[in-house]
Design a protein around this motif. Structure first.
Motif, PDB file in Angstrom:
ATOM      1  N   GLU A 151      82.427  12.611  50.996  1.00  0.00           N
ATOM      2  CA  GLU A 151      83.573  11.857  51.525  1.00  0.00           C
ATOM      3  C   GLU A 151      84.038  12.424  52.860  1.00  0.00           C
ATOM      4  O   GLU A 151      84.773  11.758  53.598  1.00  0.00           O
ATOM      5  CB  GLU A 151      84.732  11.886  50.524  1.00  0.00           C
ATOM      6  N   LEU A 152      83.631  13.641  53.185  1.00  0.00           N
ATOM      7  CA  LEU A 152      84.040  14.284  54.432  1.00  0.00           C
ATOM      8  C   LEU A 152      83.031  13.998  55.541  1.00  0.00           C
ATOM      9  O   LEU A 152      81.880  13.664  55.279  1.00  0.00           O
ATOM     10  CB  LEU A 152      84.174  15.787  54.232  1.00  0.00           C
ATOM     11  N   THR A 153      83.490  14.161  56.786  1.00  0.00           N
ATOM     12  CA  THR A 153      82.608  13.938  57.933  1.00  0.00           C
ATOM     13  C   THR A 153      81.638  15.108  58.084  1.00  0.00           C
ATOM     14  O   THR A 153      81.795  16.164  57.461  1.00  0.00           O
ATOM     15  CB  THR A 153      83.419  13.812  59.223  1.00  0.00           C
ATOM     16  N   ALA A 154      80.640  14.917  58.949  1.00  0.00           N
ATOM     17  CA  ALA A 154      79.682  15.981  59.230  1.00  0.00           C
ATOM     18  C   ALA A 154      80.401  17.221  59.769  1.00  0.00           C
ATOM     19  O   ALA A 154      80.111  18.350  59.360  1.00  0.00           O
ATOM     20  CB  ALA A 154      78.644  15.494  60.237  1.00  0.00           C
ATOM     21  N   LYS A 155      81.351  17.003  60.666  1.00  0.00           N
ATOM     22  CA  LYS A 155      82.093  18.126  61.244  1.00  0.00           C
ATOM     23  C   LYS A 155      82.861  18.881  60.166  1.00  0.00           C
ATOM     24  O   LYS A 155      82.833  20.120  60.104  1.00  0.00           O
ATOM     25  CB  LYS A 155      83.065  17.619  62.316  1.00  0.00           C
ATOM     26  N   GLU A 156      83.553  18.148  59.299  1.00  0.00           N
ATOM     27  CA  GLU A 156      84.309  18.796  58.222  1.00  0.00           C
ATOM     28  C   GLU A 156      83.376  19.532  57.267  1.00  0.00           C
ATOM     29  O   GLU A 156      83.701  20.621  56.783  1.00  0.00           O
ATOM     30  CB  GLU A 156      85.125  17.738  57.473  1.00  0.00           C
ATOM     31  N   ASN A 157      82.209  18.968  57.018  1.00  0.00           N
ATOM     32  CA  ASN A 157      81.265  19.605  56.106  1.00  0.00           C
ATOM     33  C   ASN A 157      80.649  20.859  56.685  1.00  0.00           C
ATOM     34  O   ASN A 157      80.265  21.769  55.939  1.00  0.00           O
ATOM     35  CB  ASN A 157      80.162  18.614  55.710  1.00  0.00           C
ATOM     36  N   PHE A 162      75.249   8.911  55.618  1.00  0.00           N
ATOM     37  CA  PHE A 162      74.076   9.566  56.200  1.00  0.00           C
ATOM     38  C   PHE A 162      72.828   9.225  55.394  1.00  0.00           C
ATOM     39  O   PHE A 162      72.880   9.031  54.174  1.00  0.00           O
ATOM     40  CB  PHE A 162      74.245  11.089  56.184  1.00  0.00           C
ATOM     41  N   SER A 163      71.692   9.183  56.068  1.00  0.00           N
ATOM     42  CA  SER A 163      70.410   9.111  55.373  1.00  0.00           C
ATOM     43  C   SER A 163      70.080  10.494  54.812  1.00  0.00           C
ATOM     44  O   SER A 163      70.688  11.507  55.208  1.00  0.00           O
ATOM     45  CB  SER A 163      69.303   8.686  56.338  1.00  0.00           C
ATOM     46  N   SER A 164      69.126  10.547  53.895  1.00  0.00           N
ATOM     47  CA  SER A 164      68.728  11.850  53.339  1.00  0.00           C
ATOM     48  C   SER A 164      68.172  12.753  54.427  1.00  0.00           C
ATOM     49  O   SER A 164      68.371  13.970  54.397  1.00  0.00           O
ATOM     50  CB  SER A 164      67.695  11.654  52.219  1.00  0.00           C
ATOM     51  N   GLY A 165      67.497  12.174  55.414  1.00  0.00           N
ATOM     52  CA  GLY A 165      66.966  12.976  56.511  1.00  0.00           C
ATOM     53  C   GLY A 165      68.064  13.611  57.345  1.00  0.00           C
ATOM     54  O   GLY A 165      67.946  14.764  57.784  1.00  0.00           O
ATOM     55  N   MET A 166      69.149  12.886  57.555  1.00  0.00           N
ATOM     56  CA  MET A 166      70.280  13.424  58.321  1.00  0.00           C
ATOM     57  C   MET A 166      70.974  14.550  57.565  1.00  0.00           C
ATOM     58  O   MET A 166      71.380  15.561  58.154  1.00  0.00           O
ATOM     59  CB  MET A 166      71.261  12.303  58.652  1.00  0.00           C
ATOM     60  N   VAL A 167      71.104  14.385  56.245  1.00  0.00           N
ATOM     61  CA  VAL A 167      71.697  15.453  55.431  1.00  0.00           C
ATOM     62  C   VAL A 167      70.818  16.704  55.488  1.00  0.00           C
ATOM     63  O   VAL A 167      71.312  17.829  55.593  1.00  0.00           O
ATOM     64  CB  VAL A 167      71.879  14.989  53.968  1.00  0.00           C
ATOM     65  N   ALA A 168      69.500  16.506  55.432  1.00  0.00           N
ATOM     66  CA  ALA A 168      68.571  17.634  55.515  1.00  0.00           C
ATOM     67  C   ALA A 168      68.710  18.353  56.855  1.00  0.00           C
ATOM     68  O   ALA A 168      68.682  19.592  56.916  1.00  0.00           O
ATOM     69  CB  ALA A 168      67.139  17.142  55.326  1.00  0.00           C
ATOM     70  N   ARG A 169      68.851  17.603  57.925  1.00  0.00           N
ATOM     71  CA  ARG A 169      69.044  18.205  59.254  1.00  0.00           C
ATOM     72  C   ARG A 169      70.270  19.118  59.268  1.00  0.00           C
ATOM     73  O   ARG A 169      70.225  20.245  59.759  1.00  0.00           O
ATOM     74  CB  ARG A 169      69.235  17.108  60.312  1.00  0.00           C
ATOM     75  N   LEU A 170      71.370  18.583  58.730  1.00  0.00           N
ATOM     76  CA  LEU A 170      72.620  19.341  58.738  1.00  0.00           C
ATOM     77  C   LEU A 170      72.507  20.584  57.864  1.00  0.00           C
ATOM     78  O   LEU A 170      72.896  21.686  58.270  1.00  0.00           O
ATOM     79  CB  LEU A 170      73.760  18.450  58.252  1.00  0.00           C
ATOM     80  N   GLY A 171      71.953  20.424  56.646  1.00  0.00           N
ATOM     81  CA  GLY A 171      71.822  21.550  55.733  1.00  0.00           C
ATOM     82  C   GLY A 171      70.943  22.647  56.285  1.00  0.00           C
ATOM     83  O   GLY A 171      71.287  23.835  56.209  1.00  0.00           O
ATOM     84  N   PHE A 172      69.803  22.286  56.865  1.00  0.00           N
ATOM     85  CA  PHE A 172      68.887  23.278  57.419  1.00  0.00           C
ATOM     86  C   PHE A 172      69.532  23.992  58.617  1.00  0.00           C
ATOM     87  O   PHE A 172      69.399  25.211  58.766  1.00  0.00           O
ATOM     88  CB  PHE A 172      67.574  22.620  57.844  1.00  0.00           C
ATOM     89  N   SER A 173      70.231  23.261  59.445  1.00  0.00           N
ATOM     90  CA  SER A 173      70.865  23.840  60.635  1.00  0.00           C
ATOM     91  C   SER A 173      71.895  24.893  60.261  1.00  0.00           C
ATOM     92  O   SER A 173      72.005  25.930  60.927  1.00  0.00           O
ATOM     93  CB  SER A 173      71.523  22.739  61.473  1.00  0.00           C
ATOM     94  N   ILE A 174      72.657  24.644  59.185  1.00  0.00           N
ATOM     95  CA  ILE A 174      73.671  25.608  58.750  1.00  0.00           C
ATOM     96  C   ILE A 174      73.022  26.789  58.035  1.00  0.00           C
ATOM     97  O   ILE A 174      73.372  27.950  58.284  1.00  0.00           O
ATOM     98  CB  ILE A 174      74.708  24.930  57.832  1.00  0.00           C
ATOM     99  N   ALA A 175      72.057  26.511  57.160  1.00  0.00           N
ATOM    100  CA  ALA A 175      71.436  27.575  56.356  1.00  0.00           C
ATOM    101  C   ALA A 175      70.702  28.593  57.213  1.00  0.00           C
ATOM    102  O   ALA A 175      70.603  29.767  56.848  1.00  0.00           O
ATOM    103  CB  ALA A 175      70.491  26.972  55.332  1.00  0.00           C
ATOM    104  N   THR A 176      70.162  28.148  58.352  1.00  0.00           N
ATOM    105  CA  THR A 176      69.394  29.056  59.211  1.00  0.00           C
ATOM    106  C   THR A 176      70.201  29.526  60.415  1.00  0.00           C
ATOM    107  O   THR A 176      69.647  30.068  61.369  1.00  0.00           O
ATOM    108  CB  THR A 176      68.100  28.375  59.681  1.00  0.00           C
ATOM    109  N   LEU A 177      71.504  29.323  60.350  1.00  0.00           N
ATOM    110  CA  LEU A 177      72.378  29.733  61.444  1.00  0.00           C
ATOM    111  C   LEU A 177      72.349  31.243  61.651  1.00  0.00           C
ATOM    112  O   LEU A 177      72.303  31.746  62.771  1.00  0.00           O
ATOM    113  CB  LEU A 177      73.812  29.272  61.135  1.00  0.00           C
ATOM    114  N   VAL A 178      72.372  31.963  60.569  1.00  0.00           N
ATOM    115  CA  VAL A 178      72.275  33.423  60.594  1.00  0.00           C
ATOM    116  C   VAL A 178      70.990  33.802  59.890  1.00  0.00           C
ATOM    117  O   VAL A 178      70.609  33.205  58.894  1.00  0.00           O
ATOM    118  CB  VAL A 178      73.490  34.058  59.878  1.00  0.00           C
TER     119      VAL A 178
END
Length: 243
Positions: A105-111, A150-166
């Motif tokens: 329910e939250l935006t990409a930025k909030e997530n 979001f499509s599943s691909g967009m969610v994957a992009r966001l999740g991978f970007s955060i998980a590999t941040l550090v």
């Protein structure tokens, strides 16, 4: 043992599958109290043992129902094995299921800030790295869009970007990259290569043998929860394909 990132020793995982149809909560409660619920035991993993050295890129391959995702969840601490032991040295960044740690329910930025908090990062830290996350995920135009759109691909992009941040000690990736486009998959593969080159240990589950060969050095092949082959990635992949 200091060079070992993950050690799995004689791990078995048993699930109880209901054998009878129960039509109501009342019926279930009565049967539960009478201890008359019939279960069928299913072993997702059977006496699995292997080691992953620090800095290695290691694949778990096998067909559907082979126990790959169950193994990752045990390593991540989501499941506790029925028998056996798992030892993990260091911090874990698991990318096992799409949307984990997100609120649709939250935006990409909030997530981004929500997921950062789940991972233990401060708001200040996430503000400093926000642009980096958006740049890698390439979601510039969608930062104010709720994730439910979001499509599943967009969610994957966001999740991978955060998980590999550090740089984590151990990065666990389960199939989620398969939902992205080819260009982004290659971008993720390059980041995984950069992380392993700098000391991160990678455990990857993928149905793409080409991706496994490209990304990983060693592998294990599971079939119906049992180890069929273990060793260098080319040898294990060849055995799997000849199958």
């Amino acid at each position: 043992m200091s060079d070992i990132a993950v050690e799995v020793t004689n791990v078995s995982m048993r699930f109880n599958l209901g054998r009878e149809r129960i039509n109501s909560l009342k019926e279930y409660t009565i049967k539960l109290l009478k201890k008359s619920i019939e279960h069928e035991e299913f072993y997702a993993l059977k006496n699995v043992s292997f080691q992953v050295k620090k800095g290695d890129s290691f694949a778990i391959i096998g067909g559907n129902g082979s126990g790959k995702s169950t193994m990752l969840k045990i390593i991540s601490g989501i499941f506790r094995p029925t028998t056996g032991n798992v030892m993990v040295n260091g911090s874990i960044a698991p990318l096992i299921e799409l949307g984990t740690g997100f609120d649709v329910e939250l935006t990409a930025k909030e997530n981004i800030f929500l997921n950062g908090a789940v991972l233990g990062y401060s708001k200040k830290f996430m503000l400093e790295r926000y642009d980096e996350i958006i740049d890698f995920s390439e979601l510039y135009e969608f930062v104010d869009v709720p994730l439910k759109n979001f499509s599943s691909g967009m969610v994957a992009r966001l999740g991978f970007s955060i998980a590999t941040l550090v740089k984590p000690d151990l990065l666990i990736v389960d199939e989620i990259l398969s939902v992205g486009d080819q260009a982004f998959q290659e971008k993720c593969e390059q980041r995984m290569d950069d992380l392993t080159s700098s000391g991160t240990t990678l455990i990857l589950v993928s149905h793409s043998i080409d991706q496994v060969r490209k990304v990983c050095n060693n592998a294990i092949w599971l079939r119906k929860g049992e180890v069929i082959a273990l060793g260098q990635v080319e040898d294990v992949c060849n055995a799997y394909l000849q199958g």
